[in-house]
Design an enzyme around this catalytic site. Sequence first.
Site, PDB file in Angstrom:
ATOM      1  N   HIS A 111       0.829  -1.204   0.000  1.00 27.59           N
ATOM      2  CA  HIS A 111       0.000   0.000   0.000  1.00 27.59           C
ATOM      3  C   HIS A 111       0.872   1.266   0.000  1.00 27.59           C
ATOM      4  CE1 HIS A 111      -3.006  -3.000   0.904  1.00 27.59           C
ATOM      5  NE2 HIS A 111      -2.334  -3.304   2.000  1.00 27.59           N
ATOM      6  N   HIS A 203       3.598  -6.662   4.583  1.00 24.61           N
ATOM      7  CA  HIS A 203       2.221  -6.347   4.952  1.00 24.61           C
ATOM      8  C   HIS A 203       1.987  -6.611   6.430  1.00 24.61           C
ATOM      9  CE1 HIS A 203       0.489  -5.681   0.920  1.00 24.61           C
ATOM     10  NE2 HIS A 203       1.448  -6.496   0.533  1.00 24.61           N
ATOM     11  N   GLU A 285       2.901 -11.378   6.055  1.00 27.43           N
ATOM     12  CA  GLU A 285       2.009 -10.691   6.982  1.00 27.43           C
ATOM     13  C   GLU A 285       2.690 -10.754   8.342  1.00 27.43           C
ATOM     14  OE1 GLU A 285      -0.760  -9.168   6.367  1.00 27.43           O
ATOM     15  OE2 GLU A 285      -1.578  -9.969   4.501  1.00 27.43           O
TER      16      GLU A 285
END
Length: 321
Positions: A111, A203, A285
Amino acid sequence: MSYTGPDFDPPPERRSRRGLLTVALAALVCGGLLGWGVYAATGGTDDKGAEAGSSPSAAPRTPSPASSPTAGGPSPSAGDEESPAARTPSASAPAAAGPLKGKVVVIDPGHNPTNVKHTAEINRQVDVGTHRKECDTTGTSTNDGYAEAEFTLDVAHRMRALLEKQGATVKLTQDRDRPYGPCVDERARIGNAAKADAVVSIHADGSGAGNRGFHVILPGSVNEGEADTRAVVGPSRELGERIAGNFVRVTGTAPSNYIGGGTGLVTRKDLGGLNLSTVPKVFIECGNMRDSKDAALLTSGAWRQKAAQGISEGIVSFLRG
């Protein structure tokens, strides 16, 4: 990568946590790949084809300025170790002498902190080989408003500093140096164009409270449309295993208790960033931003330094064979 992440649809199931304390302890004691070998034996990867960071109880949401985290959200607690200074643009500094001299690493901070200002652009559909989906999203945040996009960029800066000391040439897919994105398809192309020896997408998850731990996402074998991962599935798995083992060893964080069957590894066939990659690539993650205990780690500068070190040492181990 969150439940609101660029590619993520809910996985169909979550497995119970089996012996994760034993798993984490074994990896911590044995270290690196040996530690990985101990806890990987507890179960196989989950090849259900769902996107990372998803939860049946957390439906994907359309990014909007009202509901998405912004760069102006609450900062990590005072006194945290500062991230190495960001460089603009995202190109690497000249490589230093070291064991990774001549190696190229691409770090993909999940992002962009300014995506929230460009919802129309990031909602447009792009081709990810097997299907079409949104260009990107804003990502998730902690309950106190610390944005995933800020977390991923901070960890990326720390990793860059560590890897450049080893002699690697390091490139970031974005460094807050563009208005939004890049889109998930372009993120893959950046690694391909750089002829990267390894690519890691950073992430943090957005699952429900009580869901804790990290997981590494590996590409599944895909040959459809523009996607053909068959040549990189093997080396990507090795990269992911080495990162997982070192992440446990350095951070002391156990593998996810809600996905991956306690192995810390999940195989996915629907991530555009993996499907379109022609070089070894994985996603990680680092924890669940919506769980208060994981959030306390993710907002700690000292822990983020450990996360960066664990991921980087996994990359170094992979590149040095």
